[in-house]
Design an enzyme around this catalytic site. Structure first.
Site, PDB file in Angstrom:
ATOM      1  N   GLU A 297      -8.805  -8.377  36.038  1.00 14.99           N
ATOM      2  CA  GLU A 297      -8.238  -9.462  36.872  1.00 14.99           C
ATOM      3  C   GLU A 297      -6.758  -9.655  36.562  1.00 14.99           C
ATOM      4  OE1 GLU A 297     -10.165 -13.137  35.916  1.00 14.99           O
ATOM      5  OE2 GLU A 297     -12.121 -12.455  36.612  1.00 14.99           O
ATOM      6  N   PRO A 298      -5.942  -8.637  36.680  1.00 12.81           N
ATOM      7  CA  PRO A 298      -4.546  -8.799  36.281  1.00 12.81           C
ATOM      8  C   PRO A 298      -3.713  -9.584  37.294  1.00 12.81           C
ATOM      9  CG  PRO A 298      -4.889  -6.604  37.168  1.00 12.81           C
ATOM     10  CD  PRO A 298      -6.233  -7.293  37.190  1.00 12.81           C
TER      11      PRO A 298
ATOM     12  N   ARG B 171       0.059 -11.037  36.175  1.00  5.86           N
ATOM     13  CA  ARG B 171       1.443 -10.772  35.776  1.00  5.86           C
ATOM     14  C   ARG B 171       1.796  -9.278  35.712  1.00  5.86           C
ATOM     15  NH1 ARG B 171       3.925 -14.515  32.163  1.00  5.86           N
ATOM     16  NH2 ARG B 171       1.793 -15.044  31.578  1.00  5.86           N
TER      17      ARG B 171
ATOM     18  N   ARG C 257       9.276 -21.523  34.386  1.00  2.55           N
ATOM     19  CA  ARG C 257       8.768 -20.923  33.143  1.00  2.55           C
ATOM     20  C   ARG C 257       9.636 -21.234  31.918  1.00  2.55           C
ATOM     21  NH1 ARG C 257       7.961 -16.307  31.977  1.00  2.55           N
ATOM     22  NH2 ARG C 257       5.898 -16.596  31.071  1.00  2.55           N
TER      23      ARG C 257
ATOM     24  N   TYR D  12       7.449 -23.129  29.243  1.00  4.86           N
ATOM     25  CA  TYR D  12       6.958 -22.291  28.126  1.00  4.86           C
ATOM     26  C   TYR D  12       8.073 -21.819  27.207  1.00  4.86           C
ATOM     27  CZ  TYR D  12       3.432 -21.718  31.805  1.00  4.86           C
ATOM     28  OH  TYR D  12       2.537 -21.926  32.814  1.00  4.86           O
TER      29      TYR D  12
ATOM     30  N   CYS E  62      18.339 -33.076  37.484  1.00  5.26           N
ATOM     31  CA  CYS E  62      18.750 -34.082  36.510  1.00  5.26           C
ATOM     32  C   CYS E  62      17.769 -34.191  35.342  1.00  5.26           C
ATOM     33  CB  CYS E  62      18.906 -35.429  37.204  1.00  5.26           C
ATOM     34  SG  CYS E  62      20.008 -35.292  38.601  1.00  5.26           S
ATOM     35  N   GLU E  63      17.696 -33.153  34.558  1.00  2.00           N
ATOM     36  CA  GLU E  63      16.836 -33.108  33.372  1.00  2.00           C
ATOM     37  C   GLU E  63      17.500 -32.147  32.392  1.00  2.00           C
ATOM     38  OE1 GLU E  63      13.209 -33.801  32.943  1.00  2.00           O
ATOM     39  OE2 GLU E  63      12.764 -34.524  34.959  1.00  2.00           O
TER      40      GLU E  63
ATOM     41  N   TYR F  41       4.301 -16.030  38.472  1.00  3.17           N
ATOM     42  CA  TYR F  41       4.395 -17.436  38.089  1.00  3.17           C
ATOM     43  C   TYR F  41       5.820 -17.969  38.294  1.00  3.17           C
ATOM     44  CZ  TYR F  41      -0.007 -15.964  36.065  1.00  3.17           C
ATOM     45  OH  TYR F  41      -1.256 -15.430  35.899  1.00  3.17           O
TER      46      TYR F  41
HETATM   47  N1  LLP Z   1      -8.008 -14.441  35.389  1.00  2.00           N
HETATM   48  C1  LLP Z   1      -8.065 -15.730  35.014  1.00  2.00           C
HETATM   49  C2  LLP Z   1      -9.366 -16.405  34.970  1.00  2.00           C
HETATM   50  C3  LLP Z   1      -6.888 -16.425  34.678  1.00  2.00           C
HETATM   51  O1  LLP Z   1      -6.949 -17.681  34.299  1.00  2.00           O
HETATM   52  C4  LLP Z   1      -5.634 -15.748  34.738  1.00  2.00           C
HETATM   53  C5  LLP Z   1      -4.389 -16.459  34.417  1.00  2.00           C
HETATM   54  C6  LLP Z   1      -5.626 -14.408  35.149  1.00  2.00           C
HETATM   55  C7  LLP Z   1      -6.827 -13.783  35.445  1.00  2.00           C
HETATM   56  C8  LLP Z   1      -4.360 -13.618  35.251  1.00  2.00           C
HETATM   57  O2  LLP Z   1      -3.695 -13.509  34.033  1.00  2.00           O
HETATM   58  P1  LLP Z   1      -2.390 -12.604  33.892  1.00  2.00           P
HETATM   59  O3  LLP Z   1      -2.809 -11.157  34.080  1.00  2.00           O
HETATM   60  O4  LLP Z   1      -1.414 -13.020  34.917  1.00  2.00           O
HETATM   61  O5  LLP Z   1      -1.917 -12.884  32.519  1.00  2.00           O
HETATM   62  N2  LLP Z   1       1.814 -19.764  34.198  1.00  2.00           N
HETATM   63  C9  LLP Z   1       1.711 -18.988  32.985  1.00  2.00           C
HETATM   64  C10 LLP Z   1       0.526 -18.053  32.994  1.00  2.00           C
HETATM   65  C11 LLP Z   1      -0.796 -18.745  33.253  1.00  2.00           C
HETATM   66  C12 LLP Z   1      -1.961 -17.804  33.312  1.00  2.00           C
HETATM   67  C13 LLP Z   1      -3.183 -18.488  33.770  1.00  2.00           C
HETATM   68  N3  LLP Z   1      -4.330 -17.652  33.971  1.00  2.00           N
HETATM   69  C14 LLP Z   1       3.034 -18.259  32.786  1.00  2.00           C
HETATM   70  O6  LLP Z   1       3.928 -18.382  33.606  1.00  2.00           O
HETATM   71  O7  LLP Z   1       3.205 -17.549  31.775  1.00  2.00           O
END
Ligand code: LLP
Length: 420
Positions: free
Chosen positions: A277-278, A280, A316, A320, A347-348, A375
Protein backbone atom coordinates in the site's frame (compact mmCIF):
# COMPACT_ATOMS: atom_id res chain seq x y z
CA UNK A 1 13.58 8.92 -16.18
CA UNK A 2 16.26 9.00 -13.49
CA UNK A 3 15.46 12.57 -12.59
CA UNK A 4 12.34 14.19 -13.96
CA UNK A 5 13.33 17.54 -12.49
CA UNK A 6 16.81 18.28 -13.83
CA UNK A 7 18.75 21.30 -15.09
CA UNK A 8 19.04 21.78 -18.82
CA UNK A 9 21.13 24.77 -19.94
CA UNK A 10 21.09 26.26 -16.46
CA UNK A 11 17.30 26.10 -16.13
CA UNK A 12 15.33 23.68 -13.99
CA UNK A 13 13.00 21.58 -16.12
CA UNK A 14 10.01 19.38 -15.41
CA UNK A 15 10.59 16.63 -17.94
CA UNK A 16 10.99 18.68 -21.14
CA UNK A 17 9.41 21.89 -19.95
CA UNK A 18 11.13 24.83 -18.35
CA UNK A 19 9.95 25.37 -14.77
CA UNK A 20 10.39 29.11 -15.32
CA UNK A 21 7.94 29.08 -18.21
CA UNK A 22 5.44 26.98 -16.29
CA UNK A 23 5.55 29.43 -13.40
CA UNK A 24 5.16 32.39 -15.77
CA UNK A 25 2.20 30.83 -17.48
CA UNK A 26 0.35 29.25 -14.56
CA UNK A 27 1.47 31.44 -11.67
CA UNK A 28 2.85 30.47 -8.27
CA UNK A 29 2.61 28.70 -5.87
CA UNK A 30 2.37 25.82 -8.32
CA UNK A 31 2.62 22.08 -7.81
CA UNK A 32 4.17 20.27 -10.76
CA UNK A 33 4.07 16.48 -11.09
CA UNK A 34 5.90 14.32 -13.61
CA UNK A 35 3.99 11.50 -15.26
CA UNK A 36 7.27 9.77 -16.14
CA UNK A 37 8.40 9.81 -12.51
CA UNK A 38 5.04 8.46 -11.29
CA UNK A 39 5.19 5.71 -13.88
CA UNK A 40 8.79 4.82 -13.15
CA UNK A 41 8.16 4.44 -9.42
CA UNK A 42 5.11 2.27 -10.06
CA UNK A 43 6.99 0.11 -12.55
CA UNK A 44 9.83 -0.38 -10.07
CA UNK A 45 7.37 -2.11 -7.75
CA UNK A 46 5.80 -4.16 -10.51
CA UNK A 47 9.12 -5.23 -12.06
CA UNK A 48 10.40 -6.34 -8.66
CA UNK A 49 7.45 -8.62 -7.95
CA UNK A 50 7.16 -10.21 -11.38
CA UNK A 51 6.57 -13.91 -10.86
CA UNK A 52 4.86 -13.38 -7.52
CA UNK A 53 1.19 -12.87 -6.79
CA UNK A 54 1.52 -9.26 -5.72
CA UNK A 55 -0.46 -6.10 -6.16
CA UNK A 56 -0.03 -2.41 -5.49
CA UNK A 57 -2.83 -0.55 -3.76
CA UNK A 58 -1.72 3.07 -4.07
CA UNK A 59 -2.41 4.95 -0.81
CA UNK A 60 -4.60 7.72 -2.18
CA UNK A 61 -4.04 9.96 0.84
CA UNK A 62 -0.52 10.78 -0.34
CA UNK A 63 -1.76 12.63 -3.42
CA UNK A 64 -5.36 12.34 -4.48
CA UNK A 65 -5.40 14.58 -7.54
CA UNK A 66 -7.56 12.93 -10.22
CA UNK A 67 -4.82 13.13 -12.83
CA UNK A 68 -2.38 11.33 -10.54
CA UNK A 69 -4.96 8.67 -9.70
CA UNK A 70 -5.74 8.28 -13.37
CA UNK A 71 -2.07 7.66 -14.19
CA UNK A 72 -2.04 4.82 -11.67
CA UNK A 73 -5.42 3.45 -12.76
CA UNK A 74 -4.14 3.26 -16.35
CA UNK A 75 -1.09 1.36 -15.09
CA UNK A 76 -3.35 -1.19 -13.42
CA UNK A 77 -2.91 -0.16 -9.79
CA UNK A 78 -5.39 -0.80 -7.03
CA UNK A 79 -6.13 1.89 -4.46
CA UNK A 80 -6.00 2.07 -0.68
CA UNK A 81 -8.57 4.56 0.57
CA UNK A 82 -9.51 5.92 3.98
CA UNK A 83 -12.77 7.72 3.22
CA UNK A 84 -15.70 7.71 0.85
CA UNK A 85 -14.31 10.97 -0.48
CA UNK A 86 -11.19 9.14 -1.63
CA UNK A 87 -13.44 6.41 -3.03
CA UNK A 88 -15.33 8.97 -5.12
CA UNK A 89 -12.03 10.30 -6.42
CA UNK A 90 -10.82 6.82 -7.40
CA UNK A 91 -14.03 6.19 -9.34
CA UNK A 92 -13.83 9.62 -10.98
CA UNK A 93 -10.29 8.76 -12.08
CA UNK A 94 -11.60 5.51 -13.63
CA UNK A 95 -10.39 3.20 -10.88
CA UNK A 96 -12.56 0.13 -10.32
CA UNK A 97 -14.35 -0.59 -7.02
CA UNK A 98 -13.01 -4.13 -7.13
CA UNK A 99 -9.48 -2.71 -6.95
CA UNK A 100 -10.12 -0.73 -3.78
CA UNK A 101 -9.20 -1.63 -0.22
CA UNK A 102 -10.79 0.44 2.52
CA UNK A 103 -8.48 1.24 5.46
CA UNK A 104 -8.85 3.59 8.40
CA UNK A 105 -9.74 3.50 12.09
CA UNK A 106 -12.98 5.43 11.84
CA UNK A 107 -15.03 4.25 8.86
CA UNK A 108 -18.54 5.64 9.14
CA UNK A 109 -21.66 3.59 8.46
CA UNK A 110 -22.52 5.43 5.26
CA UNK A 111 -18.97 5.10 4.01
CA UNK A 112 -19.01 1.34 4.63
CA UNK A 113 -22.37 1.05 2.86
CA UNK A 114 -21.09 2.91 -0.20
CA UNK A 115 -17.95 0.81 -0.60
CA UNK A 116 -19.70 -2.48 0.18
CA UNK A 117 -22.53 -1.75 -2.25
CA UNK A 118 -20.06 -0.88 -5.00
CA UNK A 119 -18.11 -4.12 -4.51
CA UNK A 120 -14.91 -2.96 -2.77
CA UNK A 121 -12.11 -5.55 -2.75
CA UNK A 122 -11.41 -5.66 1.00
CA UNK A 123 -12.14 -3.87 4.27
CA UNK A 124 -9.06 -3.50 6.44
CA UNK A 125 -10.80 -3.67 9.79
CA UNK A 126 -9.17 -1.99 12.78
CA UNK A 127 -11.25 -3.04 15.81
CA UNK A 128 -13.70 -5.61 17.14
CA UNK A 129 -16.32 -2.90 17.24
CA UNK A 130 -15.80 -2.24 13.55
CA UNK A 131 -16.06 -5.99 12.75
CA UNK A 132 -19.45 -6.05 14.41
CA UNK A 133 -20.65 -2.94 12.66
CA UNK A 134 -19.48 -4.20 9.29
CA UNK A 135 -21.20 -7.56 9.83
CA UNK A 136 -24.40 -5.76 10.79
CA UNK A 137 -24.32 -3.46 7.76
CA UNK A 138 -23.59 -6.38 5.42
CA UNK A 139 -26.43 -8.43 6.90
CA UNK A 140 -28.91 -5.58 6.43
CA UNK A 141 -28.23 -5.62 2.69
CA UNK A 142 -27.74 -9.42 2.51
CA UNK A 143 -24.15 -9.08 1.44
CA UNK A 144 -20.87 -10.65 2.48
CA UNK A 145 -18.09 -8.21 3.30
CA UNK A 146 -14.53 -9.28 2.43
CA UNK A 147 -12.24 -8.47 5.34
CA UNK A 148 -8.72 -8.46 6.62
CA UNK A 149 -7.72 -7.39 10.10
CA UNK A 150 -5.19 -4.66 10.48
CA UNK A 151 -2.89 -5.99 13.13
CA UNK A 152 -0.66 -3.76 15.15
CA UNK A 153 2.59 -5.74 15.45
CA UNK A 154 4.16 -3.41 18.01
CA UNK A 155 7.40 -2.77 16.15
CA UNK A 156 9.35 0.44 16.08
CA UNK A 157 9.59 1.75 12.52
CA UNK A 158 12.17 4.29 13.72
CA UNK A 159 10.49 7.23 12.08
CA UNK A 160 8.91 10.51 13.21
CA UNK A 161 6.52 9.82 16.15
CA UNK A 162 3.59 11.40 14.26
CA UNK A 163 3.98 8.96 11.37
CA UNK A 164 4.85 5.83 13.31
CA UNK A 165 1.74 3.70 13.42
CA UNK A 166 2.72 0.16 14.43
CA UNK A 167 3.47 0.70 18.11
CA UNK A 168 1.22 -0.51 20.90
CA UNK A 169 0.72 3.12 21.91
CA UNK A 170 -0.73 4.06 18.50
CA UNK A 171 -4.46 4.16 17.81
CA UNK A 172 -4.13 1.90 14.77
CA UNK A 173 -5.03 -1.73 14.28
CA UNK A 174 -5.93 -4.62 16.56
CA UNK A 175 -3.21 -5.41 19.11
CA UNK A 176 -1.23 -8.51 18.19
CA UNK A 177 -2.27 -10.23 21.41
CA UNK A 178 -5.97 -9.71 20.64
CA UNK A 179 -5.84 -10.51 16.94
CA UNK A 180 -6.31 -14.29 17.17
CA UNK A 181 -9.49 -13.84 19.19
CA UNK A 182 -10.69 -11.17 16.76
CA UNK A 183 -10.26 -13.59 13.84
CA UNK A 184 -12.19 -16.22 15.81
CA UNK A 185 -14.94 -13.69 16.36
CA UNK A 186 -14.95 -12.83 12.66
CA UNK A 187 -15.27 -16.53 11.78
CA UNK A 188 -18.55 -16.55 13.67
CA UNK A 189 -19.96 -13.52 11.84
CA UNK A 190 -22.08 -14.76 8.96
CA UNK A 191 -21.78 -11.70 6.77
CA UNK A 192 -18.01 -11.46 6.78
CA UNK A 193 -15.56 -13.39 4.65
CA UNK A 194 -12.00 -13.52 5.93
CA UNK A 195 -9.59 -12.80 3.09
CA UNK A 196 -6.34 -11.73 4.58
CA UNK A 197 -4.35 -9.85 7.15
CA UNK A 198 -2.65 -6.50 7.05
CA UNK A 199 -0.38 -4.16 8.90
CA UNK A 200 1.15 -0.75 8.37
CA UNK A 201 3.92 0.19 10.75
CA UNK A 202 4.62 3.77 9.77
CA UNK A 203 5.75 6.12 7.07
CA UNK A 204 9.08 7.40 5.73
CA UNK A 205 10.74 4.19 6.89
CA UNK A 206 14.31 4.09 5.63
CA UNK A 207 15.36 0.57 6.64
CA UNK A 208 14.01 -2.88 5.97
CA UNK A 209 14.50 -4.72 9.32
CA UNK A 210 11.36 -3.23 10.99
CA UNK A 211 9.30 -4.70 8.12
CA UNK A 212 10.90 -8.14 8.51
CA UNK A 213 10.31 -7.98 12.23
CA UNK A 214 6.64 -7.12 11.67
CA UNK A 215 6.26 -9.85 9.03
CA UNK A 216 7.67 -12.49 11.40
CA UNK A 217 5.10 -11.54 14.02
CA UNK A 218 2.30 -11.53 11.45
CA UNK A 219 3.28 -14.94 10.07
CA UNK A 220 3.20 -16.48 13.52
CA UNK A 221 -0.32 -15.13 13.87
CA UNK A 222 -1.29 -16.39 10.39
CA UNK A 223 -0.37 -19.94 11.43
CA UNK A 224 -2.52 -19.65 14.56
CA UNK A 225 -5.44 -18.09 12.73
CA UNK A 226 -5.38 -20.79 10.07
CA UNK A 227 -5.20 -23.49 12.75
CA UNK A 228 -8.44 -21.95 14.06
CA UNK A 229 -10.11 -22.44 10.67
CA UNK A 230 -9.69 -19.12 8.86
CA UNK A 231 -7.88 -19.07 5.56
CA UNK A 232 -5.57 -16.20 4.81
CA UNK A 233 -5.22 -15.57 1.11
CA UNK A 234 -3.30 -12.32 1.14
CA UNK A 235 -0.90 -10.52 3.41
CA UNK A 236 -0.87 -6.75 3.07
CA UNK A 237 2.34 -5.31 4.45
CA UNK A 238 1.16 -1.72 4.21
CA UNK A 239 3.09 1.20 2.81
CA UNK A 240 5.71 3.29 4.49
CA UNK A 241 8.82 2.98 2.34
CA UNK A 242 10.75 6.22 2.71
CA UNK A 243 12.21 8.45 0.01
CA UNK A 244 15.29 10.60 -0.16
CA UNK A 245 14.49 14.16 0.90
CA UNK A 246 18.05 15.05 1.86
CA UNK A 247 20.66 12.59 3.13
CA UNK A 248 18.41 9.66 3.92
CA UNK A 249 19.44 6.37 2.34
CA UNK A 250 16.25 4.32 1.99
CA UNK A 251 16.51 1.08 0.02
CA UNK A 252 15.40 1.51 -3.57
CA UNK A 253 11.97 0.13 -4.40
CA UNK A 254 13.31 -2.98 -6.17
CA UNK A 255 15.60 -3.95 -3.29
CA UNK A 256 12.82 -3.35 -0.80
CA UNK A 257 10.27 -5.49 -2.65
CA UNK A 258 12.68 -8.33 -3.37
CA UNK A 259 13.91 -8.47 0.23
CA UNK A 260 10.34 -8.65 1.48
CA UNK A 261 9.31 -11.34 -1.01
CA UNK A 262 12.44 -13.42 -0.34
CA UNK A 263 11.62 -13.24 3.33
CA UNK A 264 8.14 -14.64 2.69
CA UNK A 265 9.72 -17.41 0.58
CA UNK A 266 12.24 -18.29 3.27
CA UNK A 267 9.44 -18.50 5.80
CA UNK A 268 7.46 -20.83 3.55
CA UNK A 269 4.77 -18.25 2.75
CA UNK A 270 5.81 -17.36 -0.79
CA UNK A 271 2.59 -18.85 -2.15
CA UNK A 272 0.42 -16.14 -0.60
CA UNK A 273 -0.63 -12.96 -2.32
CA UNK A 274 1.47 -10.08 -1.02
CA UNK A 275 -0.07 -6.64 -1.20
CA UNK A 276 1.68 -3.31 -0.87
CA UNK A 277 0.00 0.00 0.00
CA UNK A 278 2.65 2.57 -0.89
CA UNK A 279 1.96 6.26 -1.01
CA UNK A 280 5.03 8.42 -0.63
CA UNK A 281 7.45 6.14 -2.50
CA UNK A 282 5.22 6.38 -5.60
CA UNK A 283 4.58 10.11 -5.64
CA UNK A 284 6.96 11.93 -3.27
CA UNK A 285 9.79 12.60 -5.65
CA UNK A 286 7.46 12.94 -8.62
CA UNK A 287 6.44 16.44 -7.57
CA UNK A 288 7.88 19.87 -6.84
CA UNK A 289 6.34 23.07 -5.56
CA UNK A 290 7.32 26.22 -7.44
CA UNK A 291 7.25 29.45 -5.49
CA UNK A 292 8.42 33.00 -6.11
CA UNK A 293 10.55 35.12 -3.78
CA UNK A 294 8.51 38.17 -2.81
CA UNK A 295 10.96 39.87 -0.46
CA UNK A 296 14.42 39.40 0.91
CA UNK A 297 14.93 40.54 4.46
CA UNK A 298 18.39 40.67 5.94
CA UNK A 299 18.49 40.62 9.70
CA UNK A 300 21.19 40.66 12.33
CA UNK A 301 20.68 37.02 13.27
CA UNK A 302 18.91 35.62 10.22
CA UNK A 303 18.16 36.35 6.62
CA UNK A 304 14.70 35.59 5.35
CA UNK A 305 13.49 34.86 1.86
CA UNK A 306 9.78 35.52 2.02
CA UNK A 307 8.11 33.49 -0.71
CA UNK A 308 4.55 33.24 -2.00
CA UNK A 309 4.05 29.64 -0.82
CA UNK A 310 3.35 29.05 2.84
CA UNK A 311 2.55 26.46 5.48
CA UNK A 312 -0.99 26.29 4.10
CA UNK A 313 0.45 25.08 0.77
CA UNK A 314 3.09 22.72 2.15
CA UNK A 315 2.58 21.92 5.81
CA UNK A 316 5.19 19.19 6.28
CA UNK A 317 7.97 21.46 7.63
CA UNK A 318 5.56 23.07 10.13
CA UNK A 319 4.00 19.77 11.24
CA UNK A 320 6.90 17.31 11.16
CA UNK A 321 9.91 19.58 11.08
CA UNK A 322 10.39 18.01 7.66
CA UNK A 323 13.29 18.80 5.37
CA UNK A 324 12.64 19.64 1.73
CA UNK A 325 15.47 20.60 -0.59
CA UNK A 326 15.12 24.04 -2.14
CA UNK A 327 16.76 24.97 -5.41
CA UNK A 328 16.78 28.10 -7.51
CA UNK A 329 14.91 27.53 -10.77
CA UNK A 330 17.55 29.63 -12.55
CA UNK A 331 20.68 29.58 -10.39
CA UNK A 332 22.54 32.90 -10.29
CA UNK A 333 26.10 32.24 -11.27
CA UNK A 334 28.53 34.85 -10.09
CA UNK A 335 26.50 36.04 -7.10
CA UNK A 336 27.72 35.00 -3.66
CA UNK A 337 25.15 32.93 -1.78
CA UNK A 338 23.78 33.93 1.61
CA UNK A 339 22.04 31.78 4.21
CA UNK A 340 18.27 32.15 4.29
CA UNK A 341 15.26 30.81 6.06
CA UNK A 342 12.60 30.31 3.41
CA UNK A 343 9.32 31.46 4.93
CA UNK A 344 5.79 32.19 3.77
CA UNK A 345 3.39 35.11 4.28
CA UNK A 346 1.23 33.37 6.92
CA UNK A 347 1.08 35.03 10.32
CA UNK A 348 2.72 32.26 12.34
CA UNK A 349 6.34 31.72 13.28
CA UNK A 350 5.73 28.08 12.36
CA UNK A 351 5.24 29.21 8.78
CA UNK A 352 8.56 28.13 7.34
CA UNK A 353 9.41 25.89 4.42
CA UNK A 354 13.16 25.51 4.84
CA UNK A 355 15.85 26.75 7.21
CA UNK A 356 19.44 27.86 6.83
CA UNK A 357 19.74 27.35 3.10
CA UNK A 358 22.60 28.75 1.14
CA UNK A 359 21.22 30.44 -1.97
CA UNK A 360 22.09 33.34 -4.25
CA UNK A 361 18.79 35.20 -4.50
CA UNK A 362 17.09 38.37 -5.67
CA UNK A 363 13.45 39.16 -5.08
CA UNK A 364 11.33 37.88 -7.94
CA UNK A 365 13.43 34.70 -8.26
CA UNK A 366 11.72 31.35 -8.55
CA UNK A 367 12.46 28.49 -6.18
CA UNK A 368 11.63 24.80 -6.48
CA UNK A 369 10.77 22.97 -3.29
CA UNK A 370 11.66 19.38 -3.96
CA UNK A 371 10.00 16.09 -2.99
CA UNK A 372 6.61 17.77 -2.68
CA UNK A 373 4.55 15.14 -4.50
CA UNK A 374 3.45 13.29 -1.36
CA UNK A 375 1.46 14.84 1.48
CA UNK A 376 1.89 18.26 -0.11
CA UNK A 377 -1.22 19.57 -1.80
CA UNK A 378 -3.47 17.08 0.02
CA UNK A 379 -2.69 18.62 3.40
CA UNK A 380 -2.94 22.17 2.11
CA UNK A 381 -5.55 24.44 3.63
CA UNK A 382 -7.06 27.86 3.17
CA UNK A 383 -5.51 29.28 6.33
CA UNK A 384 -5.24 33.08 6.09
CA UNK A 385 -7.84 32.80 3.29
CA UNK A 386 -5.22 31.77 0.82
CA UNK A 387 -6.67 30.03 -2.24
CA UNK A 388 -5.09 26.63 -2.78
CA UNK A 389 -2.33 26.31 -5.37
CA UNK A 390 -2.75 25.02 -8.91
CA UNK A 391 -1.46 21.56 -9.85
CA UNK A 392 0.02 20.54 -13.19
CA UNK A 393 0.91 17.13 -14.54
CA UNK A 394 3.72 17.25 -17.04
CA UNK A 395 4.13 14.52 -19.62
CA UNK A 396 7.17 14.99 -21.84
CA UNK A 397 6.59 18.37 -23.46
CA UNK A 398 2.87 18.39 -22.65
CA UNK A 399 1.13 20.05 -19.72
CA UNK A 400 -2.09 18.86 -18.19
CA UNK A 401 -3.90 21.27 -15.87
CA UNK A 402 -4.54 18.80 -13.07
CA UNK A 403 -6.23 21.36 -10.83
CA UNK A 404 -6.95 25.00 -11.50
CA UNK A 405 -5.89 27.54 -8.92
CA UNK A 406 -8.69 28.09 -6.44
CA UNK A 407 -10.61 31.32 -6.83
CA UNK A 408 -11.79 33.68 -4.10
CA UNK A 409 -15.36 32.74 -4.96
CA UNK A 410 -14.60 29.06 -4.36
CA UNK A 411 -12.87 30.04 -1.16
CA UNK A 412 -16.13 31.41 0.27
CA UNK A 413 -18.35 28.83 -1.35
CA UNK A 414 -21.08 27.66 1.05
CA UNK A 415 -20.62 30.55 3.48
CA UNK A 416 -23.13 33.34 4.01
CA UNK A 417 -23.65 36.50 6.03
CA UNK A 418 -26.54 36.74 8.49
CA UNK A 419 -30.03 37.51 7.17
CA UNK A 420 -31.30 41.13 7.58
N1 LLP B 1 -1.53 2.47 4.31
C1 LLP B 1 -1.99 3.01 5.45
C2 LLP B 1 -2.99 2.29 6.24
C3 LLP B 1 -1.53 4.27 5.88
O1 LLP B 1 -1.97 4.80 6.99
C4 LLP B 1 -0.56 4.97 5.09
C5 LLP B 1 -0.08 6.29 5.50
C6 LLP B 1 -0.12 4.36 3.90
C7 LLP B 1 -0.61 3.11 3.56
C8 LLP B 1 0.88 5.01 3.00
O2 LLP B 1 2.10 5.24 3.64
P1 LLP B 1 3.35 5.81 2.83
O3 LLP B 1 3.78 4.75 1.83
O4 LLP B 1 2.94 7.05 2.15
O5 LLP B 1 4.37 6.04 3.87
N2 LLP B 1 1.51 13.08 6.39
C9 LLP B 1 2.68 12.33 6.76
C10 LLP B 1 2.56 10.86 6.41
C11 LLP B 1 1.34 10.19 7.00
C12 LLP B 1 1.20 8.75 6.60
C13 LLP B 1 -0.11 8.21 7.02
N3 LLP B 1 -0.39 6.87 6.59
C14 LLP B 1 3.88 12.99 6.10
O6 LLP B 1 3.73 13.97 5.39
O7 LLP B 1 5.03 12.54 6.30
Amino acid sequence: MANAFAYIDGQLHAERLSAHQLAEEYGTPLYVYSRAALTEAYQSYVNAFTGYRSKIYYAVKANSNLAVLNVFARLGAGFDIVSSGEFARVLAASGKPHDVVFSGVGKRTTEIQIVLEAGGRCFNVESLDELERLNQIASESSQIAPISLRVNPDVDAKTHPYISTGLRANKFGVALDDARAAYRAALGMKHLRIEGIDCHIGSQITEIPPYLHAIDKILELVDQVEADGSSINHIDIGGGLGIRYNNETPPDIGTFVRTILNHFDRRGHGHREIWFEPGRSLVGNAGILLTRVEYLKTGTIKNFAIVDAAMNDLARPAIYNAYHKVDAVTPRDGQLPATYDIVGPVCESGDWLARDRSLALKSGDLLAIRSAGAYGFVISSNYNSRPRAAELLVDGARVHMARRRETLLQLMNGESVLPD
